[in-house]
Structures are given as C-alpha cells and as structure tokens.
Motif scaffolding. Structure first.
Motif, short mmCIF file in Angstrom:
data_model
loop_
_atom_site.label_atom_id
_atom_site.label_comp_id
_atom_site.label_asym_id
_atom_site.label_seq_id
_atom_site.Cartn_x
_atom_site.Cartn_y
_atom_site.Cartn_z
N LEU A 226 0.82 -1.21 0.00
CA LEU A 226 0.00 0.00 0.00
C LEU A 226 0.86 1.26 0.00
CD1 LEU A 226 -2.67 -1.13 2.62
CD2 LEU A 226 -2.90 -1.12 0.14
N ASP A 227 2.02 1.19 0.66
CA ASP A 227 2.92 2.35 0.71
C ASP A 227 4.37 1.86 0.71
OD1 ASP A 227 4.10 4.80 0.98
OD2 ASP A 227 3.57 5.05 3.12
N PRO A 228 4.93 1.55 -0.48
CA PRO A 228 6.30 1.02 -0.55
C PRO A 228 7.33 1.98 0.05
CG PRO A 228 5.18 0.73 -2.65
CD PRO A 228 4.30 1.60 -1.80
N SER A 229 7.05 3.28 0.03
CA SER A 229 8.01 4.24 0.55
C SER A 229 8.15 4.17 2.07
CB SER A 229 7.60 5.66 0.15
OG SER A 229 6.33 5.99 0.71
N GLY A 236 9.73 -2.88 0.99
CA GLY A 236 9.27 -2.13 -0.18
C GLY A 236 10.26 -2.08 -1.32
N PHE A 237 11.48 -2.55 -1.08
CA PHE A 237 12.55 -2.44 -2.08
C PHE A 237 12.19 -3.21 -3.36
CE2 PHE A 237 16.59 -3.74 -4.01
CZ PHE A 237 17.22 -2.50 -4.14
N HIS A 238 11.68 -4.43 -3.20
CA HIS A 238 11.33 -5.26 -4.36
C HIS A 238 10.30 -4.55 -5.25
CE1 HIS A 238 13.13 -8.14 -1.66
NE2 HIS A 238 13.12 -9.08 -2.58
N THR A 239 9.24 -4.05 -4.61
CA THR A 239 8.16 -3.41 -5.38
C THR A 239 8.65 -2.15 -6.07
OG1 THR A 239 6.50 -4.29 -3.84
CG2 THR A 239 5.86 -2.42 -5.21
N PRO A 268 15.96 -7.18 -7.52
CA PRO A 268 16.20 -8.45 -6.81
C PRO A 268 15.48 -9.61 -7.47
CG PRO A 268 14.54 -7.17 -5.67
CD PRO A 268 14.99 -6.32 -6.83
N GLU A 269 15.98 -10.82 -7.24
CA GLU A 269 15.35 -12.05 -7.76
C GLU A 269 15.02 -11.91 -9.24
OE1 GLU A 269 15.37 -14.46 -5.73
OE2 GLU A 269 15.72 -13.38 -3.88
#
Length: 377
Positions: A226-229, A236-239, A268-269
């Motif tokens: 909802l809030d990656p920041s 949140g880094f992946h998103t 990542p990944e």
C-alpha cells in the motif's frame, strides 16, 4: 535389415500422446525463459537446460498415461502428501525462518510442491465418485479435504504456495458445480476487507496492531504494498525496483542484456520471481504482450481440452490444471506490477527453478493425457 515400417510405427507411438498445439505453446514459453535467463543469470544456463530436459521427459511420460491411471493414484498421492506435510511440521528443516523442507536422508524434498498436483487429483477423484448424486455436504467435505494441506502449508509459513494449492483445489470445487450462493458472500466479504485495509491503512498498519492469523512479515508485505516508501530499503525495495524496471522499458524496451535495473543489481530475484520486470525493461510492452498472448493461448487450449474430456474426472482435472497456470501468471504479474503483495510465486515456466518447471510440465502432460484419451474414446 532395418524395417522402415517398424521405425515409422515406433515414431508414431512416441509422438501420438503429444498435443501439437500445447507442445508449440510450451516450447515458445520455455524459449522465452531461456532467452531471458541468458540475460539475467547466464551462469545458471546449464542447470536450466537440464531442468528443461527433465521437464520435457516428465511431460511426455505423463501424456503417455491414461487418465484412469491418474485416477488410481489420486487418493494414495494425497495421503502421502498430507503425511509428508505433517512430517515437515514435526521434523522439517528450518531455513530462513521457515520450516518447509523434509530431509529423507538421501534427499531433501518440499512436500508442498507435491500438493499442487495431488490436490486437484484428489478432489477430481472425490467428485467423480459422487457423479450424479452430489449434495451440499459433498462440497463441505471437499473444502475440508482442501483446507487440511493448505493449513499445514500456511503454518510453515509459505503463503505463496498455500495460495496456489488453495486455488488449484478451489477451481475443482467450482467446476464441480459450486453454487454462486456460496461464492458471492465470500467474494463480498473479501472485497469489503480489501476496501477496509486501503481506507484505514495508517491505523491498521501501525506497528502495535497485530493481524489475526498472519505473521508479522506477511502483514508487513501488505502494508508496504500500500505504501512502498514506508520501507524503501526493506520490504518495499522489491516493489519499488520492479515498478521502475517495468516503467523504464517503454514500448519496445532497451534491448537484450541492456536493462540497467537488471545489470546494475537494483532488481532483486531477477531470474526467478521478478523475471517479468526484466522482460519489460529489455523488451518493453511488446515483450510483455507476447508473454500474455502465449499464456492466453495455453489457458484457452487447456479449457478446450477440459470441455471435451470424456469423463467428469478428466474435465475437473484438466480445468483445474489449466487454471493453475492462470493463477501463477496472474499473481506473479500483479506482484511485479505492484498491485499484489510479494508472495514468491514464479512466472510459470519462465522463472528459473527446477521444481516449479517440472511440476508445470507435469501439468501440461496431464492435459495432453486427457486430450489423448478423448481421441481414443
């Protein structure tokens, strides 16, 4: 002397179980996977080619078996799978905070992968036994059969695999004739829960608030979606990096092996869960649409095979196997696009991974078996 007629007959026996349309689609998807692995992780190419070889062999072997034989394996496979999951809960190896593997001495196995096939087999067998006399209680029994392995997998914890097993079982129950009167209330409650989470995100995502039935890291995944920041260097880094890679590709991408997010190690990944972001960055919207078209063709062919199957068991099994591919693709694409939580679901037959590739090739083989049986009938 070499008898050409015998050679021709032997060749026909080898190719007879293979559905040409499914084979071409599967080959095209695996070709895309091989191309992208050459960009994202070329050092794994040899292992990938071995996995492809094993997957194709398993697909052919399964396509050569009549559905009646699969029918006889359904109950034993389900029982063995549940016992192995109980073994994992009691004696399983712990890795990265999760208890998912069982050490058998000669090998380590992940029983939850077995349930992706064993679950639809079991439920298709169950409904086949009750064909013509289905009652409401049969759907409750089927739900109980489904929730036992799903609950064991959630406890590991492995939310991604539990969702896939749940989806595989649900599609069998749905195709067996589950009433919309039972589906609609659950759908309404789910929609209301999603709206509530979005509307009151700041309150329910507070650190001191616990979510019943979920681990803290699972709650964190939803909240960072909802809030990656709120956690840009953590969950949140992946998103964040995935959406940057997807958006930077434009219409035709930057070119093979030219993706900056990929090759500067921001993504990542990149060879497993987020391989679609690599495709988007290097081949743009055109590359993503190609993948979507291939999956639509695969799903369409699978549903056609299910509709024309000779028995209820074949229809339910083929329909649920087909929808497993849809679930894999839908969840992975939503995860990469930042509209679903990161739950570790691979892009079917494109993400690197031997177990997932062999399992999905096994599913394609089952579809071919159902199609071949229809021809004989």
């Amino acid at each position: 002397m070499i008898n050409l007629a015998d050679i021709r007959l032997g060749a026909l026996r080898l190719v007879r179980p293979i559905d040409p349309f499914l084979l071409v689609i599967t080959a095209a998807i695996i070709a895309v996977a091989t191309l992208m692995l050459g960009s994202s992780s070329p050092e794994r190419m040899n292992a990938h080619l071995v996995n492809v070889g094993v997957g194709v062999a398993v697909m052919w072997a399964m396509a050569s078996q009549p559905p009646q034989r699969l029918h006889s394996f359904a109950l034993p496979l389900y029982v063995v799978g549940v016992l192995l999951l109980i073994g994992v809960a009691l004696f399983g190896d712990v890795s990265k905070g999760a208890r998912r593997w069982l050490n058998l001495g000669v090998m380590r196995i992940q029983p939850s992968e077995l349930m992706k096939i064993a679950m639809p087999l079991m439920l298709a067998w169950y409904f086949q036994k009750r064909e013509g006399s289905l009652k409401v209680r049969d759907f409750f029994v089927a739900t109980l059969l489904l929730m036992v392995p799903v609950g064991l997998i959630i406890k590991q914890p492995d939310l991604g695999t539990s969702l896939l097993v749940l989806g595989a079982g649900f599609f069998v129950i749905f195709f067996a004739g589950l009433s919309w009167k039972l589906i609609i209330p659950v759908a309404v409650l789910g929609t209301a829960a999603i709206i509530a989470i979005i509307s009151y995100e700041s309150q329910i995502c507070a650190p001191e608030v616990a979510w019943p039935g979920l681990h803290d890291y699972q709650k964190h995944r939803v909240c960072t979606l909802l809030d990656p920041s709120s956690d840009p260097l953590g969950k949140g880094f992946h998103t964040i990096q995935s959406t940057i890679a997807v958006g930077s590709g434009g219409l035709v991408g930057k070119g093979w092996r030219q993706g900056t997010q990929t090759h500067l190690d921001f993504l990542p990944e990149r060879h497993t869960d987020f391989v679609l972001a690599v495709i988007s960055e290097e081949f743009g919207l055109a590359g993503v649409l190609l993948i979507v078209v291939l999956y639509c063709l695969l799903i369409g062919r699978g549903l056609m095979i299910a509709a024309n199957a000779a028995t209820l068991f074949g229809r339910l099994l083929a329909g649920s196997i087909t929808m497993i591919f849809f679930t894999y693709a839908f969840v992975n694409m939503g995860m990469v696009a930042g509209i679903l939580p990161v739950v570790g679901v691979p892009l079917p037959m494109v993400s690197y991974g031997g177990t997932a590739l062999v399992t999905l090739c096994l599913g394609v083989g089952i579809l071919m078996s159902v199609q071949q049986h229809r021809r004989r009938r």
